[in-house]
Design a protein around this motif. Structure first.
Motif, PDB file in Angstrom:
ATOM      1  N   TYR A   1       0.718  -1.290   0.069  1.00 34.81           N
ATOM      2  CA  TYR A   1       0.078   0.215   0.229  1.00 34.81           C
ATOM      3  C   TYR A   1       0.752   1.206   0.068  1.00 34.81           C
ATOM      4  O   TYR A   1       0.817   2.252  -0.698  1.00 34.81           O
ATOM      5  N   LEU A   2       1.851   1.309   0.955  1.00 37.05           N
ATOM      6  CA  LEU A   2       2.833   2.575   0.723  1.00 37.05           C
ATOM      7  C   LEU A   2       3.401   2.763  -0.474  1.00 37.05           C
ATOM      8  O   LEU A   2       3.622   3.941  -0.760  1.00 37.05           O
ATOM      9  N   LEU A   3       3.877   1.452  -0.838  1.00 40.34           N
ATOM     10  CA  LEU A   3       4.706   1.764  -2.111  1.00 40.34           C
ATOM     11  C   LEU A   3       3.873   2.284  -3.238  1.00 40.34           C
ATOM     12  O   LEU A   3       4.302   3.221  -4.187  1.00 40.34           O
ATOM     13  N   ILE A   4       2.587   1.786  -3.569  1.00 43.87           N
ATOM     14  CA  ILE A   4       1.938   2.229  -4.719  1.00 43.87           C
ATOM     15  C   ILE A   4       0.920   3.557  -4.456  1.00 43.87           C
ATOM     16  O   ILE A   4       0.372   4.430  -5.205  1.00 43.87           O
ATOM     17  N   SER A   5       0.820   4.031  -2.908  1.00 42.93           N
ATOM     18  CA  SER A   5       0.239   5.239  -2.713  1.00 42.93           C
ATOM     19  C   SER A   5       0.727   6.209  -3.141  1.00 42.93           C
ATOM     20  O   SER A   5      -0.025   7.513  -3.331  1.00 42.93           O
ATOM     21  N   VAL A   6       2.115   6.471  -3.793  1.00 41.97           N
ATOM     22  CA  VAL A   6       2.783   7.777  -4.276  1.00 41.97           C
ATOM     23  C   VAL A   6       2.622   7.421  -5.805  1.00 41.97           C
ATOM     24  O   VAL A   6       3.259   8.587  -6.738  1.00 41.97           O
TER      25      VAL A   6
END
Length: 500
Positions: free
Chosen positions: A143-148
Motif C-alpha cells: 500500500y505505501l509503495l503504490i500510494s505515491v
C-alpha cells in the motif's frame, strides 16, 4: 474421474471463513508489530518526503488553508465559508492551525504521514487475519509503495483523499470483525472527509449480508452511519450542508464539456497508476481468477472505488488514490499463495516504481506554484494587511501565500462559472455557477469592495470578457496597475466625491 487440484492450490480452493473464537488466551502479537510498525513507519515517512519539498502541492491544499483561516476569523461553514466538500478536512486544517499557527502546512503534512501509516496498518491487520503474518506485511508495504504512484501534485498533497483513506480501511477492518456500528461510523467519517468515501459502504454491506446479520446488526450499521453525518449537519447549517455536499453540484458533475480532454486525463491517470502497480497486477490477474481466497469483498471494494473515481466525470489524479487500499489487499491475496520468490519480485518491482515516483516528486518543477508566489508578492506589496482582495482564478492558495483575506466566500472562479480542470465547453459561464452564487457575490463586492482584483484567467474560458457581471465591476471602479506573467492586477479607483 476428476483430477485432484495441484497441491499448491488445495489450501485455497475453499472460501475464507473467519477464525472461530475460542476461550483460550490469544497468541501474543507484540513481537510481530514491534517488527512491522517501525518498517511501515519508516516507509510512510520515506514515501511522503516529497510532500515537504514545497510549501504546498495543490489548489486543494490552498483552498483548505484559506477556509481554515476564515473559520478561525469567525466564518460559518456552508454560510460564509463554502466549498463542495464535507466538513471533516476543513475542521482538521482549522484545528492544526489553532495549535501550530497558520503560516505553514507542515503540521498537515505530518498528519498526512500519520494517515498513510494508519491506512497501511489497518490493511496489514485485515490481511494478517485472513492469510497470516506474511500477507499482513505484504499488504502494508504494498500500500505505501503504490500510494505515491500518481502525479506528485495528486499523491503528495495533504488533501481530502489522504485523510479519507484511513476511514475506508477502518470500515473494512471493523466489518471484517462484525463490529457493525463502528463500521458504519467509519464509512460516515470517510464520507465526511470526501463524499466518494461513502462508496466503502458497498463492501461493508456485502460483508454484513454474507455474515447472515439480523435486523439488529443492520440497525447498528445504520445508526453508526447516520449518526456522525447528522451530527455534522447539525453543527454546521443543515440546509447548507445538504446543498453543498449533495444537491448543489449538478452542473459540476455533468459530462458535457471537453469530453475528449477529460477522457484523455482519465486514461492517462489510470495508466500512471497501473505503472505504479506493475508488480501487483500480473499475480492478481493470474492467481485470483482461478483460486478462491475469500476476496470477493475486495473486488467489490475495488469496483465501488472505481465507481467513485468515475463520479463527476473529472478523473483528477487524486481521485485514483481511493483505488490503492483494495489494490494492495488484492495483491497480498494473490501473492500469499505463490512461492516466496514471487512476492519478493513483486515487491521489488513495486519498490522500483515507487523510487521513480519519489524522484519525480523531488525533481519536477512547480511553475504554477511559482506563478502564485509571484502574484502573492505583488498583492502583498500593494495592499495593507487588513485589505481584502479578489483573486479571479483557480488558485486559491494565492490568498494564503499573500496573507490577505478574500473579498468573497467563493474562493475560485470555478464556483461562479463551473470551470474546472480544463473544462472549456458550453457549460462554462455565469448561468452555470452554483445556484444563487452571483447575487451573493455581487452583494459581497458592493458591501466591501476589494482593494485589488487579480484577473488570473490568462485566456481561459472564465476570462472577464466572457463574464459580464465581473466585467461591469471592473469597468465601474477599477483600473489595471500591473501585470504578472499574464495575470492582470486591478486597483480600486476612488472618485473625488468618495475620497472627500
Amino acid at each position: 474421474m476428476l483430477a485432484e487440484p495441484p497441491a499448491s492450490l488445495r489450501s485455497v480452493c475453499t472460501p475464507w471463513v473467519p477464525r472461530p473464537r475460542t476461550e483460550h488466551a490469544p497468541a501474543p502479537r507484540r513481537p510481530y508489530f514491534r517488527r512491522l510498525l517501525p518498517l511501515l513507519a519508516a516507509l510512510a515517512c520515506l514515501t511522503r518526503v516529497p510532500s515537504f519539498r514545497w510549501p504546498l502541492w495543490s489548489p486543494d491544499e490552498g483552498y483548505l488553508a484559506v477556509q481554515a483561516r476564515m473559520l478561525a476569523d469567525g466564518g460559518a461553514l456552508y454560510e460564509t465559508v463554502v466549498d463542495r466538500k464535507p466538513p471533516l478536512v476543513p475542521w482538521l486544517y482549522e484545528g492544526a492551525f489553532a495549535l501550530c499557527g497558520d503560516a505553514s502546512l507542515l503540521p498537515l503534512k505530518v498528519l498526512a504521514v500519520a494517515a498513510q501509516l494508519t491506512t497501511a496498518v489497518l490493511l496489514a491487520l485485515v490481511a494478517r487475519r485472513r492469510w497470516g503474518d506474511g500477507a499482513g506485511r505484504t499488504a502494508g508495504v504494498l500500500y505505501l509503495l503504490i500510494s505515491v504512484g500518481l502525479n506528485p501534485e495528486d499523491a503528495q498533497a495533504a488533501a481530502f483523499e489522504v485523510f479519507m483513506l484511513p476511514c475506508t480501511a477502518a470500515a473494512l477492518w471493523c466489518a471484517d470483525r462484525r463490529r457493525w456500528a463502528l463500521a458504519g461510523a467509519a464509512v460516515a467519517c470517510a464520507f465526511l472527509a470526501k463524499q466518494t468515501g461513502g462508496a466503502t459502504l458497498v463492501p461493508v454491506a456485502w460483508l454484513l449480508w454474507r455474515a447472515g446479520a439480523g435486523r439488529r446488526d443492520v440497525l447498528r450499521l445504520g445508526v453508526g452511519l447516520c449518526g456522525p453525518v447528522l451530527a455534522a449537519a447539525a453543527v454546521t447549517d443543515p440546509a447548507g450542508f445538504l446543498f453543498w455536499t449533495v444537491t448543489g453540484s449538478g452542473a459540476y458533475a455533468s459530462f458535457t464539456g471537453s469530453e475528449l480532454h477529460v477522457l484523455t486525463r482519465g486514461l492517462t491517470n489510470a495508466a500512471i497508476l497501473a505503472a505504479a502497480c506493475a508488480g501487483i497486477i500480473p499475480p492478481v490477474v493470474r492467481v485470483l481468477r482461478i483460486a478462491r481466497t475469500g476476496s470477493a469483498e475486495l473486488w467489490i471494494w475495488l469496483a465501488s472505488s472505481a465507481g467513485a473515481v468515475l463520479a463527476g466525470f473529472h478523473f483528477f489524479g487524486h481521485y485514483y488514490l481511493q483505488l490503492t487500499p483494495s489494490l494492495a489487499l488484492l495483491g497480498a491475496a494473490a501473492l500469499q499463495i505463490l512461492p516466496r520468490e514471487r512476492t519478493l519480485a513483486a515487491v521489488s518491482v513495486t519498490a522500483g516504481a515507487c523510487a521513480l515516483f519519489l524522484a519525480w516528486g523531488m525533481l519536477a518543477p512547480r511553475p504554477e506554484l511559482a506563478h502564485a508566489e509571484r502574484i502573492a508578492d505583488e498583492v502583498r506589496a500593494r495592499t495593507a494587511p487588513r485589505d481584502r482582495v479578489l483573486l479571479w482564478g483557480i488558485h486559491p492558495e494565492t490568498y494564503w501565500l499573500a496573507d490577505r483575506d478574500p473579498a468573497s466566500r467563493y474562493l475560485t472562479a470555478g464556483l461562479l462559472t463551473n470551470y474546472s480542470g480544463g473544462r472549456n465547453g458550453p457549460q462554462v459561464g455565469e448561468k452555470y455557477a452554483v445556484q444563487g452564487a452571483w447575487p451573493v457575490f455581487r452583494a459581497e463586492l458592493a458591501a466591501a469592495p476589494p482593494a485589488l482584483i487579480v484577473d488570473d484567467s490568462r485566456g481561459k474560458p472564465f476570462a472577464p470578457e466572457r463574464v459580464p457581471s465581473l466585467r461591469r465591476v471592473l469597468a465601474a471602479g477599477y483600473a489595471p496597475v500591473a501585470t504578472v506573467e499574464g495575470a492582470v492586477i486591478y486597483s480600486r479607483v476612488y472618485s473625488r466625491s468618495a475620497s472627500g
